[in-house]
Write an enzyme that holds these catalytic residues in place. Structure first.
Site: not given
Lengths: 220, 258
Positions: B11, B130
């Site tokens: 990330d 997702d």
């Protein structure tokens, strides 16, 4: 090979920066420190280079348009590869552009330096996914200087592939290596001083750096 | 033979790795290039940068990080987060990304996937899905697409969406279970399997890895072509080499020469 120049052709296609870095590192590790790697969209530089690399990431037709849009570039490539017989390497779509034509989206003429079509990969096993994406081993069809001293075959080093289309040379002798993916997929072609890889040597870690070093020393 | 890929995911926020990478002796655990080099040396098969930068104005730092990483690591790099236009894709590819991962923009405008694939080839267009399970116990399994890190429901069925974006040219699907993400209880195998069986392109399993057996299950039972994980690698719980050895011992084809 002191002071040799290697022109990597910039025609707006994909990731040229990392290709240049991989060539610089391979030159350094091979002791060819005076090799100059030139990332260029200048046809004159390509026409005078000792070695030429045509990279390529993207869709076939889009890459062909990009190459044609660079003034004098196709002629300069032909001059260096054919009139001057200098080592020439196409990578991925850059290799596919060497073929007679590409069949991605629309049929698009290639350079026709290595006769054959670039068609969709159709694995015999329908469970195999397309694109052929990831690390695969290479099976050699015939010996070639660019593969010298690289461990190949099922237990050899791996090369990185990412493609949905593959070049099938009309003359089987033009295929130097293939990978198995539900049948043979052309991994490398060569004809005289012109070679091409479907895999990305600049992304293929050990195998890739060794391959690039071989290209920098290649005297076809 | 094509090998199963292991993909560590970093990330990145404002050009720095967040959710720290705490393994090995990194000089600067927040520098994505340092982390990428460590994973390169450890034998990772690809690397994924997920840009969680809040504002679009900070893209310059991400591009710089991508460019420096591509210079230092000769392995494929996928970058995702905030990609909305063909120009965004081009900029990332020129900086050194090999693939881009598209999430919200694919939901809002599925034709964006087609435009990206036509311009850059399917092989570099990853669609990140997702999904959350919406079926109750005893009902046939169903999942819905969410955007914005799982906050926004879309009403879209995950399997139908996977088929639709693949038909438009997505070359790979990154399938994350929002139910499992961060739970360390394993991938949602039923979700991974349902999508992998529904499409012809490779699927990357993501979300929920707690141990090495979860990686095996993602491929063997979920039929994923690649497995993505973050914390088990970042915090030194396992090395990439351990993961590969474990998966190879379970009978999966792995690249062990790195």
């Amino acid at each position: 090979m002191n002071g040799q120049t290697v022109a990597i052709i910039d025609y707006g296609s994909g990731n040229l920066h990392s290709a240049a870095k991989a060539f610089e590192r391979a030159a350094r590790e091979a002791g060819l420190d005076s090799t100059r790697i030139l990332l260029t969209d200048d046809a004159d530089v390509v026409a005078n280079a000792d070695r030429v690399v045509l990279p390529g990431v993207g869709a076939y037709a889009d890459c062909r348009r990009g190459l044609d849009a660079v003034s004098g570039m196709v002629e300069a490539m032909a001059h260096t590869a054919h009139s001057r017989s200098r080592p020439f390497l196409g990578i991925c779509v850059g290799m596919q552009l060497l073929a007679t034509r590409g069949l991605e989206y629309a049929a698009t003429p290639g350079l026709d330096w290595i006769a054959g079509d670039v068609g969709p990969i159709v694995p015999s096993n329908p469970a195999l996914k397309v694109p052929h994406m990831g690390w695969n081993t290479l099976d050699v069809d015939r010996d070639h200087a660019l593969l010298a001293d690289i461990p190949l075959g099922p237990d050899g080093l791996h090369a990185y592939f990412v493609h949905s289309f593959a070049l099938t040379p009309r003359d089987p002798a033009d295929r130097v290596a293939h990978s198995d993916y539900g049948g043979p997929v052309t991994a490398m072609v060569a004809r005289n001083n012109i070679a091409g890889t479907q895999f990305h040597p600049e992304k293929s870690q050990r195998l890739g750096l060794a391959f690039i070093a071989n290209f920098l020393r290649w005297r076809p | 033979m094509l090998k199963t890929r292991i993909i560590p995911c970093l990330d990145v926020k404002d050009g720095r790795v967040v959710k720290g990478v705490q393994f090995m002796a990194l000089r600067d655990a927040g520098d994505p290039v340092e982390a990428a080099k460590a994973y390169d040396a450890a034998g990772a098969d690809e690397l994924c940068f997920l840009d969680i930068t809040a504002s679009h104005e900070d893209r310059g730092t991400l591009l710089d990080a991508v460019s420096r990483t591509a210079e230092a690591c000769f392995m494929p790099l996928t970058v995702g987060g905030g990609i909305r236009t063909v120009a965004d894709i081009r900029t990332l590819l020129l900086a050194g990304a090999d693939k881009v991962s598209i999430n919200t923009a694919a939901v809002n405008d599925p034709d964006f996937v087609a435009r990206g694939a036509e311009k850059f080839g399917s092989q570099c267009i990853v669609v990140a899905i997702d999904a959350k399970r919406t079926s109750g116990p005893g009902e046939p399994a169903a999942w819905q697409i969410f955007t914005h890190g799982g906050r926004n429901p879309t009403g879209l069925d995950a399997i139908a969406f996977a088929r639709m974006v693949t038909a438009r040219g997505a070359g790979e699907l990154l399938v994350t279970s929002m139910d499992r993400d961060g739970m360390r209880s394993g991938y949602d195998i039923a979700l991974t399997r349902a999508i992998s069986d529904a499409v012809s392109v490779p699927v990357i399993a993501s979300g929920g890895v707690g141990g090495l057996d979860d990686l095996v299950a993602g491929v063997r039972d979920g039929r994923a072509s690649a497995v993505l994980a973050a914390s088990i690698f970042h915090f030194g719980q396992h090395t990439v080499a351990e993961a590969k050895a474990h998966m190879a011992a379970a009978g999966l084809a792995m690249r062990l020469d790195a």
